[in-house]
Design a protein around this motif. Structure first.
Motif, PDB file in Angstrom:
ATOM      1  N   VAL A 112       0.810  -1.144   0.012  1.00  0.00           N
ATOM      2  CA  VAL A 112       0.006   0.082   0.037  1.00  0.00           C
ATOM      3  C   VAL A 112       0.740   1.215  -0.007  1.00  0.00           C
ATOM      4  O   VAL A 112       2.077   1.132   0.282  1.00  0.00           O
ATOM      5  N   GLU A 141      -5.467   1.087  -3.478  1.00  0.00           N
ATOM      6  CA  GLU A 141      -6.956   0.686  -2.747  1.00  0.00           C
ATOM      7  C   GLU A 141      -6.553   0.885  -1.068  1.00  0.00           C
ATOM      8  O   GLU A 141      -5.284   0.816  -0.822  1.00  0.00           O
ATOM      9  N   PRO A 142      -7.598   0.941  -0.237  1.00  0.00           N
ATOM     10  CA  PRO A 142      -7.258   1.235   1.115  1.00  0.00           C
ATOM     11  C   PRO A 142      -6.707  -0.092   1.660  1.00  0.00           C
ATOM     12  O   PRO A 142      -7.035  -1.193   0.797  1.00  0.00           O
ATOM     13  N   PHE A 143      -5.976  -0.247   2.669  1.00  0.00           N
ATOM     14  CA  PHE A 143      -5.160  -1.440   3.243  1.00  0.00           C
ATOM     15  C   PHE A 143      -6.335  -2.585   3.549  1.00  0.00           C
ATOM     16  O   PHE A 143      -5.882  -3.584   3.324  1.00  0.00           O
ATOM     17  N   ARG A 194      -2.057   4.561   7.903  1.00  0.00           N
ATOM     18  CA  ARG A 194      -3.475   4.511   8.609  1.00  0.00           C
ATOM     19  C   ARG A 194      -3.443   2.799   9.164  1.00  0.00           C
ATOM     20  O   ARG A 194      -4.264   2.546  10.103  1.00  0.00           O
ATOM     21  N   CYS A 195      -2.700   2.172   8.473  1.00  0.00           N
ATOM     22  CA  CYS A 195      -2.704   0.663   9.022  1.00  0.00           C
ATOM     23  C   CYS A 195      -1.972   0.531  10.223  1.00  0.00           C
ATOM     24  O   CYS A 195      -2.544  -0.493  11.179  1.00  0.00           O
ATOM     25  N   HIS A 201       0.624   6.631   2.681  1.00  0.00           N
ATOM     26  CA  HIS A 201      -0.603   7.163   3.614  1.00  0.00           C
ATOM     27  C   HIS A 201      -1.443   5.907   3.974  1.00  0.00           C
ATOM     28  O   HIS A 201      -1.906   6.000   5.363  1.00  0.00           O
ATOM     29  N   GLU A 202      -1.798   4.794   3.286  1.00  0.00           N
ATOM     30  CA  GLU A 202      -2.371   3.601   3.730  1.00  0.00           C
ATOM     31  C   GLU A 202      -1.621   3.060   4.859  1.00  0.00           C
ATOM     32  O   GLU A 202      -2.062   2.454   5.855  1.00  0.00           O
TER      33      GLU A 202
END
Length: 565
Positions: free
Chosen positions: A82, A506-508, A89-90, A85-86
């Motif tokens: 990812v 895509e988001p994680f 967030r992860c 940024h992701e």
């Protein structure tokens, strides 16, 4: 007041603190004591601990244990599949407030542009992402990468606020034999931090490597190897990634006596493993379960990493240091209930407020279209070099098997777990295709393919059927890189990684779910490895013993040479 005066005033209680954490206990990593009292925070720094404070904002952390934010001392964000940024967030909600990355995956595809992109990203995140400058692009002269970075290319990148020094120096033969290009990079960073990478190196060769000024290393896989490196002044980073799992082997070495010189890192860990097990929080839990004293485990997770990499502003919850704080259910549980990164509460609102950064490296997969016949392995002798997988490790065995020649080809043999492996150059440089054999996947049919292929990131494909291998490899070009599973002429599962063929847009959570589907599809082929895709990726890394493969052929890493066909 300026920031300094304000912090002093809040520490004395002359002004209300910007933020107060009330009701918890601070775990002191110097003495091992539990310190009762409030934690006062001024801006991004701790103002005071162990006293009563008034605050403009108060957060109740009653019953929780407060520890310094965790520091992952060596990783490749790209291997999380990812974007930065992701990744932020992860893992930041799990307590990772500092990550020291080497962007050499994207650098091998895009060159200095990839490193610069990571430097830009570092300014946009909640965590403090430290960007080392990649030392070995390509890792050796036995592969084709998308870029080449010399000392002169690194010089303009130095001095960035995210920088620490030179990233893992994988070309250890170049160091100990004084290769001019290696020497130029070491001289450029003389007196600064140089990160190491020297698997199984020992004796006088290890002395020579350390004498070059290299002080940290994450490739120890046995207690004996770790102890020799510690005794020679290296700081040993215990690694637990998705493929390289060294924690249990090195856990006995981590004590309160050695913890000042031992740190934790993940190197390469994907969102599925993070969701199922955790990140550094998992490592801490597991170390304590195995008998490591909590003081040693938490030191290795923060204070020791800060000291090892010269980050003097963090590693403790103490006045004047960065307010990187994790509120835990317990030391043994290590489940984050609240995380502060530089004084900011880590929550969805904080993530949503981050500036965006556009992707780079689109359309980077420029591989030739392959046919089933391209995977034939001609030869006139039955004795064959075979890569032997050691699950949970990136080192391999160098096996030899007798494989019959039929119609001028040595074919895959599922009954003996002998699969065809191939690497296809995908940067549009020369269209090389090299083939070989590997044992350890256990597959009985189909193929899996990937553009995550350390460190050159060409296409790696392994399979029992040439047609499925061609389908999987060609499909990677269509989706701009990623992972593919094929069987019976059909694609069973895929994950597109269009950012340089390495990272998803895509988001994680989406990546995690698609990894589940890929793992299930691989098992339908008979694959027995828990993490087959990253295991495949490391079979192409020619700086890790013993036998590997690149687009130029099978590589005897111990001799550091390509095996004649």
């Amino acid at each position: 007041m300026d920031d300094l005066e304000k912090r002093i005033a809040q520490a004395r209680g002359d002004l209300p603190a910007d933020l107060v954490l009330r009701g918890g206990r601070v775990f002191d990593l110097v003495t091992g004591a539990m310190i009762a009292g409030d934690v006062a925070i001024c801006g991004g720094h701790v103002a005071g601990i162990g006293a009563d404070y008034e605050g403009r904002r108060v957060i109740d952390v009653s019953g929780l244990v407060l520890v310094p934010g965790f520091i992952d001392t060596h990783l490749h964000v790209e291997s999380s599949l990812v974007t930065p940024h992701e990744f932020d967030r992860c893992v930041t909600p799990r307590g990772v407030t500092t990550a020291i990355c080497d962007p050499h995956e994207i650098a091998n595809v895009l060159g200095v542009e990839g490193i610069s992109w990571f430097q830009q990203a570092s300014a946009h995140l909640l965590m403090d992402l430290r960007v080392q400058l990649s030392s070995c692009v390509p890792s050796t002269e036995m592969e084709t990468s998308g870029a080449r970075i010399e000392a002169g290319d690194l010089a303009p990148l130095m001095g960035h606020p995210s920088g620490i020094g030179l990233a893992e120096f994988m070309n250890y033969p170049g160091v100990i034999h004084r290769d001019p290009q290696a020497m130029a990079k070491l001289r450029l960073f003389a007196g600064g931090h140089v990160d190491g990478h020297c698997p199984q190196l020992s004796g006088r060769d290890l002395n020579a490597y350390i004498a070059a000024g290299i002080r940290t290393e994450h490739e120890a896989t046995t207690a004996e190897e770790a102890l020799e490196k510690l005794r020679k002044g290296m700081r040993v980073l215990i690694r637990e990634g998705s493929v390289s799992k060294d924690l249990e082997a090195l856990q006995p070495v981590l004590t309160e006596a050695t913890s000042a010189y031992m740190c934790l890192c993940t190197d390469d860990r994907n969102p599925l493993d993070i969701a199922e097990h955790g990140h550094l929080d998992y490592m801490i839990r597991r170390l304590i379960q195995l008998g490591t004293p909590p003081l040693a485990a938490y030191r290795a997770a923060s204070l020791s990493g800060a000291e090892a990499f010269g980050l003097k502003d963090r590693g403790l919850i103490a006045p004047g240091l960065r307010a990187d704080i994790v509120a835990l259910d317990s030391l043994e549980g290590c489940h984050a209930q609240l995380v502060l990164a530089g004084g900011r509460v880590v929550d969805e609102a904080a993530f949503a407020a981050r500036p965006a950064l556009g992707p780079i490296g689109r359309g980077s997969v420029r591989a030739p279209q392959v046919q089933p016949r391209d995977f034939r392995s001609p030869g006139n002798r039955g004795r064959t070099d075979v890569i032997g997988i050691l699950e949970g490790k990136i080192i391999t065995r160098h096996l030899h098997e007798e494989i019959a020649i039929e119609d001028g080809d040595k074919r895959p043999d599922p009954a003996r777990d002998l699969m065809r492996i191939a690497v296809i150059e995908r940067h549009g440089r020369n269209g090389n295709i090299a083939t070989g054999f590997v044992r350890g996947f256990g597959m009985g049919s189909g193929a899996i393919a990937s553009t995550v292929c350390h460190d050159h990131h060409n296409i790696a494909v392994v399979g029992a059927d040439y047609g499925d291998m061609a389908l999987a490899a060609n499909h990677l070009s269509e989706i701009e890189g990623g992972f593919v599973v094929a069987q019976g002429g059909k694609v069973l599962a895929e994950l597109a990684l269009p950012v340089a063929g390495l990272m998803s847009l895509e988001p994680f959570e989406v990546v995690r779910d698609r990894l589940v589907a890929l793992r299930e599809a691989a098992r339908r082929l008979g694959v027995v490895l828990e993490e087959p895709f990253l295991q495949l990726a490391f079979l192409a890394l020619p700086v890790i013993p013993a036998l590997k493969i690149t687009d130029r052929g099978m590589v005897d890493v111990e001799r550091f040479e390509i095996i004649a066909g």
